[in-house]
Design an enzyme around this catalytic site. Structure first.
Site, PDB file in Angstrom:
ATOM      1  N   CYS A  84       0.844  -1.206   0.000  1.00 53.09           N
ATOM      2  CA  CYS A  84       0.000   0.000   0.000  1.00 53.09           C
ATOM      3  C   CYS A  84       0.875   1.250   0.000  1.00 53.09           C
ATOM      4  O   CYS A  84       0.689   2.162  -0.821  1.00 53.09           O
ATOM      5  CB  CYS A  84      -0.907   0.015   1.232  1.00 53.09           C
ATOM      6  SG  CYS A  84      -1.882  -1.475   1.492  1.00 53.09           S
ATOM      7  N   ASP A 497      35.451  18.850  17.946  1.00 53.94           N
ATOM      8  CA  ASP A 497      35.970  20.205  18.113  1.00 53.94           C
ATOM      9  C   ASP A 497      36.385  20.320  19.575  1.00 53.94           C
ATOM     10  O   ASP A 497      35.871  19.596  20.423  1.00 53.94           O
ATOM     11  CB  ASP A 497      34.871  21.215  17.782  1.00 53.94           C
ATOM     12  CG  ASP A 497      35.296  22.630  18.104  1.00 53.94           C
ATOM     13  OD1 ASP A 497      36.337  23.063  17.606  1.00 53.94           O
ATOM     14  OD2 ASP A 497      34.565  23.287  18.878  1.00 53.94           O
TER      15      ASP A 497
END
Length: 798
Positions: A84, A497
């Site tokens: 479907c 970082d």
């Protein structure tokens, strides 16, 4: 459908040259003519003859002028299996004015990106015509009640079917199990009356609770798009019709084949209804985390109107309103504290169990819980703009995203149902040729139709994504895109970082050396220049000046250069503040006597062209950083740190944290280059603001949020708390989700691979059993329940 005209808004057009570039980009595409680009209205008009919006979108985006598309969200009813969802998706994607359509079987929704001049209602009508009633989300019932309503309806249908099926099952199968019961029925009631009773009750099952299988499945079959309902309708219908012919017109059937299978037809429908009911209940639990978030905000709040406390509905609050928060009360909307101090439990937002301290100027978020103090805050966001609403929207968007692994499932389910119907026909023919009678052929064909289950295949991926992303939200991990789950599970290297990620991001001045000027005078000039800077180091310098009680003069002609520093004129002096490279580029000699930086970040200061001062700034390492890196190593991952600080400072932090590889002295371009060199399986973790380009360049970008800064477009995932240990949790969760998906897919494919041949009867020539359609229906129903139930285990992951 062929669309003759397309009208697109292109915001990036600023002049006639831009319009020319847009026109040239469109001209290279086949199937487009009559191109007119207006630089005034910033719109492009064109005629289409075979060209489609995805190609146009890609070409314009590559040229640097992405078109402004809109997204419509649909709520869809009637989808029961992957076939479907696949049919709806293929139909929408085939439209030339649709850029992308993604259908979510679990959530019963579709996200469609399309041209602005295509009405959302038109899209809903297209889906509805396929046999799946659709509504634009704004007009649809809220999703949180969808599965509950569906489960209630299916439960009612199942119980009615069960009540009607039990007499059929008992009178037929009871006679097989207990011969004495069989003889008693035939002596007192008779065979024909029993069959007629079974036929009537089975017919009631099929036209009552089982009606939806036929009203949905048969039209889909006639339209050439058969799906799961079609298989059930064909199987149960064939068993019923064959039995009805034997009952009412026995002369049409050979005597050796005069058997009835009313109980098979009735039990098939009843068991599948039971499976769908259990599946709907389980899918409701899959979205439990998001519903819990949506229910966190209270219905009313205490607003201050002209200094008087008044209880008002939360919907009536506006930006700028003052709200009083009682001890233990839940915060209604986002705001900033203007009076009082205390603690607020933000566990629902960040996953952190320890309440956060709050004072004047701090932000509070809707859905969090106040501690034992009375607070007053000014409203900064309401409705869809609140952090909680954006979290819910972000998670729902992630849940609607398809993982790359879903492509395999889509290819299989696209041909699965037609293949099953073909196998059923082949089974019937072979049994007619080599089997004992017509009845055995019918039973084998029906068994093949019923045992096949594309439902489990279709649910395998999206239900795991739904539960996994919901669990992530509970842990303070927000996946902005669902496919980040798969990429993160494949991570091999995690790069961090430094500032604001492994460290607190609030540096402090730990040293000051001067030459030819006093420390206070130097710091006064430096702080004056930095007073207008938003750089994190500037705040540390200003804090150091404030601690010394220095008054700051005015600064002017301030100019900042990314990655270098800034220049300014203060008290008649020309200042240049930055790293060594900044001073060297300006032709200023660095004094060796001012290079003592104690493994900290050095900030050099030139006054009137002479190097006069150096500050040493250190950024405290987060206490969770060491444990985070250790956990990542335990997960088999390499770690790296990328920093703009000098190599010595970066190495110092890297050693303390336990990072495998440290790269310091990186400019933004260097950082991007390093990330691209990492290749597939790379993860970059940054603060989500300064590191936006790096987050976008990494295979997977994870942004460290601050609790309210969640709209970070560059990242694939956001950690709501500032705790980097969330990275390890996110990776563990993503691995758990992908493991869960593999388990689901193995079950779904193995189930069909093993049982379809058994249903066809391949074991019969070897003395094995012929699979009963009733057993097939039970196995099919349980396969979907198994997949959803297995996914629900993710609610305890990480």
């Amino acid at each position: 459908m062929t669309l003759s005209k397309l009208d697109l808004s292109i915001p990036g057009i600023t002049c006639s040259a831009c319009a020319g570039r847009v026109e040239r980009a469109l001209t290279t595409l086949p199937g487009i003519s009559d191109i007119v680009v207006n630089p005034i209205t910033k719109r492009a008009h064109m005629s289409l003859d075979g060209a489609k919006l995805p190609d146009i979108d890609a070409a314009l985006t590559k040229a640097g002028y992405p078109p402004e598309l809109v997204t419509t969200k649909l709520s869809i009813d009637g989808m029961s299996c992957a076939s479907c969802a696949g049919r709806i998706e293929r139909t929408l994607n085939a439209r030339p004015d649709v850029a992308e359509a993604q259908v979510n079987l679990v959530a019963q929704t579709a996200n469609v990106r399309h041209a602005p001049d295509l009405p959302g209602q038109t899209i809903a009508d297209v889906v509805t015509k396929l046999g799946y009633p659709a509504l634009v989300q704004d007009d649809a019932p809220t999703h949180q009640h969808h599965h509950e309503d569906e489960a209630s309806l299916l439960k009612r249908r199942f119980l009615i079917a069960l009540a009607l099926t039990l007499p059929v099952f008992i009178t037929e199968m009871g006679g097989h199990l207990f011969p004495a019961f069989h003889h008693w029925l035939y002596m007192n009631i008779g065979q024909q009356p029993l069959w007629i009773m079974q036929m009537i009750l089975t017919a009631l099952v099929l036209i009552g609770p089982g009606r939806s299988f036929f009203t949905t499945g048969i039209p889909a079959l006639l339209r050439g798009g058969p799906e799961m309902n079609s298989l059930v309708a064909l199987g149960a219908g064939a068993a019923f019709l064959y039995s009805a012919v034997v009952t009412l017109m026995p002369s049409l059937v050979p005597e050796s084949s005069r058997f009835v299978y009313f109980e098979a037809a009735a039990v098939i429908v009843t068991l599948i209804l039971m499976g769908r009911w259990l599946e709907a209940r389980a899918k409701g639990q899959a979205g439990q985390a998001i519903r819990a978030l949506m229910q966190l905000t209270p219905d009313t709040a205490t607003a201050l109107r002209d200094g008087v406390a008044v209880q008002v509905p939360v919907a009536q609050l506006h930006q700028g309103d003052l709200v009083r928060l009682a001890p233990g009360e839940r915060v209604a909307v986002d705001g900033v504290i203007i009076e009082g101090s205390g603690t607020v439990d933000e566990a629902m937002l960040t996953g952190e169990p320890i309440p956060a301290s709050k004072t004047i100027g701090d932000q509070v978020t809707g859905g969090t819980v106040n501690g034992m103090s009375s607070l007053t805050f000014r409203v900064t966001a309401t409705g869809a703009d609140t952090t909680l609403s954006r979290i819910v929207q972000m998670v729902e968007n992630a849940q609607a995203t398809k993982l790359p692994v879903q492509a395999l499932v889509d290819r299989v389910t696209r041909i699965f149902v037609p293949t099953v119907i073909g196998l059923a026909v082949l089974t019937f023919i072979l049994w007619m040729m080599f089997g004992p009678d017509l009845a055995h052929a019918v039973v084998a064909a029906v068994a093949v139709l019923i045992i096949a289950c594309p439902c489990a295949m279709g649910l395998a991926v999206p239900v795991s994504i739904m539960v996994g992303t919901g669990r992530g939200a509970q842990l303070g991990i927000l996946f902005r895109r669902g496919d980040a789950l798969q990429r993160l599970a494949e991570a091999r290297l995690v790069a961090f970082d430094k500032t604001g990620t492994l460290t607190k991001g609030h540096p402090e001045v730990t040293g000051l050396w001067t030459d030819g000027i006093g420390e206070d005078d130097a710091l006064r000039l430096i702080a004056a220049a930095e007073a207008h800077s938003e750089h994190p180091l500037a705040a540390a310098i200003l804090s150091a000046a404030e601690k010394r009680g220095l008054s700051l003069p005015d600064a002017r002609d301030i100019h900042a250069t990314a990655g270098r520093g800034l220049s300014a004129k203060v008290d008649g002096h020309d200042l240049l503040i930055g790293n060594a490279a900044a001073l060297e580029e300006a032709g200023i000699t660095i004094l060796e006597t001012l290079l003592r930086t104690e493994a900290a970040t050095p900030v050099h200061v030139a006054i009137d062209g002479q190097h006069r001062a150096t500050l040493a700034l250190t950024d405290p390492i987060r206490p969770e950083a060491v444990e985070t890196v250790r956990e990542l190593h335990d997960l088999g991952l390499r770690t790296m740190m990328l920093s703009g600080d000098v190599q010595a400072t970066a190495d110092s932090v890297g050693r303390k944290v336990g990072i495998d590889e440290v790269r310091g002295g990186l400019m933004p371009d260097d950082k991007l280059r390093a990330i691209k060199e990492m290749g597939k399986g790379s993860v970059f973790v940054g603060d989500g603001i300064n590191d936006a380009p790096a987050l976008a360049a990494a295979d997977t970008g994870i942004a460290i949020g601050t609790g309210t800064d969640i709209a970070i477009e560059s990242a694939d995932a956001v950690l709501m708390s500032g705790d980097p240990s969330g990275v390890a949790r996110a990776i563990r969760l993503s691995r758990a989700v992908m493991r869960n998906i593999r388990e689901n897919l193995f079950w779904a494919f193995a189930y069909n691979t093993a049982l379809i041949p058994v249903a066809m009867g391949v074991l019969v020539p070897f003395g094995g059993p012929q699979l009963s359609p009733m057993l097939g229906a039970g196995a099919m129903a349980l396969s979907s329940v198994f997949v959803v139930g297995n996914a629900l285990r993710l609610r305890r992951a990480a």
